[in-house]
Write a protein that holds these residues in place. Structure first.
Motif, mmCIF file in Angstrom:
data_model
loop_
_atom_site.group_PDB
_atom_site.id
_atom_site.type_symbol
_atom_site.label_atom_id
_atom_site.label_comp_id
_atom_site.label_asym_id
_atom_site.label_seq_id
_atom_site.Cartn_x
_atom_site.Cartn_y
_atom_site.Cartn_z
ATOM 1 N N UNK A 15 -94.244 -1.535 72.560
ATOM 2 C CA UNK A 15 -94.269 -0.091 72.745
ATOM 3 C C UNK A 15 -93.473 0.707 71.706
ATOM 4 N N UNK A 16 -92.293 0.256 71.228
ATOM 5 C CA UNK A 16 -91.533 1.135 70.324
ATOM 6 C C UNK A 16 -92.312 1.559 69.070
ATOM 7 N N UNK A 17 -93.171 0.686 68.570
ATOM 8 C CA UNK A 17 -93.886 1.014 67.327
ATOM 9 C C UNK A 17 -95.093 1.915 67.586
ATOM 10 N N UNK A 18 -95.429 2.090 68.873
ATOM 11 C CA UNK A 18 -96.610 2.910 69.189
ATOM 12 C C UNK A 18 -96.225 4.331 69.570
ATOM 13 N N UNK A 19 -94.993 4.732 69.272
ATOM 14 C CA UNK A 19 -94.519 6.074 69.603
ATOM 15 C C UNK A 19 -94.005 6.765 68.348
ATOM 16 N N UNK A 20 -94.020 8.083 68.409
ATOM 17 C CA UNK A 20 -93.260 8.911 67.473
ATOM 18 C C UNK A 20 -93.583 8.640 65.987
ATOM 19 N N UNK A 21 -92.530 8.571 65.164
ATOM 20 C CA UNK A 21 -92.698 8.534 63.703
ATOM 21 C C UNK A 21 -93.476 7.299 63.252
ATOM 22 N N UNK A 148 -87.504 1.618 61.760
ATOM 23 C CA UNK A 148 -87.427 3.067 61.944
ATOM 24 C C UNK A 148 -86.778 3.732 60.724
ATOM 25 N N UNK A 149 -85.625 3.199 60.312
ATOM 26 C CA UNK A 149 -84.888 3.825 59.204
ATOM 27 C C UNK A 149 -85.687 3.747 57.891
ATOM 28 N N UNK A 150 -86.358 2.619 57.654
ATOM 29 C CA UNK A 150 -87.116 2.449 56.404
ATOM 30 C C UNK A 150 -88.347 3.355 56.400
ATOM 31 N N UNK A 151 -89.044 3.398 57.548
ATOM 32 C CA UNK A 151 -90.270 4.204 57.639
ATOM 33 C C UNK A 151 -89.981 5.659 57.287
ATOM 34 N N UNK A 152 -88.834 6.170 57.753
ATOM 35 C CA UNK A 152 -88.469 7.559 57.485
ATOM 36 C C UNK A 152 -88.277 7.824 55.986
#
Ligand code: ADE
Length: 244
Positions: A15-21, A148-152
């Motif tokens: 689930x964490x990768x299927x939300x938000x950014x 998360x940090x890298x994707x941003x």
């Protein structure tokens, strides 16, 4: 950019990768996930991925062969990625590392589990990274933190390109204070300069507040900060305002 993750607990990533950014970045075609279950590369009927430590002692140790075979599989379909092992013994992850990793075409995050990992796995990876000086049950949550940090940091991911540059740590300072409506809440008022419409005054105020916040909350960051001439003046002003 491709993120491959080698893990014994692929469900943690559901689930964490299927939300938000991260979801938006996938939808825009900027990143891709490839979550691989190390257990699929165990070669016995019981799908064994851990064993007792040589020399005795408590706990189990993650075996090298299933990890090695998972890596071979990854490389066959997508070439050799940059391998990063998540471990509390690694170098501490920070924003500069996130920026550096964001330039990779393919990053493979290797998640250790259980009480330990066969030391020889270190010879298979390029880097070993920790997210802080505490021990978690495995590398899965640290891998999510890195993702998360890298994707941003990947161009095109954040709607407003400036927002990743302004935010805390980029440029070495904490972010300046932000406010939104209402301009007064109970006895707490928004600094009048922000309502003035004077863009140059607002810019200067924000820079000074970012410096002030960093000096008071994270003085350690000031050692690595390279100030401009204007910053030097603002630092002096902040220091002079401190009551005796
Ligand atoms: N695995 C267990 N603890 C960890 C940490 N602090 N950072 C990265 N990986 C870990």
């Amino acid at each position: 950019m491709i993120f491959t993750v080698l893990t014994l607990f692929p469900g943690i990533f559901d689930s964490p990768l299927k939300e938000s950014i991260t979801k938006k970045a996938v939808d825009k075609g900027l990143i891709n996930f490839n979550i691989i279950n190390i257990r699929d590369f165990a070669d016995d009927a019981h799908k064994t991925c851990d064993d007792a430590p040589y020399g005795g002692g408590p706990g189990m140790v993650m075996k090298i062969e299933p990890i090695y075979r998972a890596m071979e599989y990854v490389e066959k379909s997508a070439g050799r990625p940059r391998y990063v092992l998540l471990s509390p013994q690694g170098r501490i992850f920070d924003e500069n590392t996130a920026i550096r990793y964001a330039r990779s075409k393919h990053l493979c995050l290797v998640c250790g589990r259980y009480e330990g990992l066969d030391e020889r796995v270190l010879n298979l990876v390029d880097e070993e990274v920790s997210i802080g000086d505490y021990v978690l049950s495995g590398g899965e949550i640290p891998a999510l933190v890195l993702i998360d940090a890298i994707t941003r940091c990947i161009p095109g991911v954040l709607g407003n390109e400036q927002s990743s540059i302004d935010e805390s740590f980029s440029g070495g300072l904490l972010e300046y204070p932000q406010y939104t409506r209402p301009d007064a809440f109970m006895d707490m008022e928004v600094p009048p300069v922000l309502l003035s419409g004077n863009h140059e005054e607002i810019r200067k105020w924000r820079r000074k507040e970012a410096i002030k916040k960093t000096i008071f909350k994270r003085p350690d960051l000031m050692n690595r900060f390279t100030p401009t001439d204007e910053d030097r003046k603002l630092i002096r002003e902040v220091m002079e305002e401190i009551p005796e």
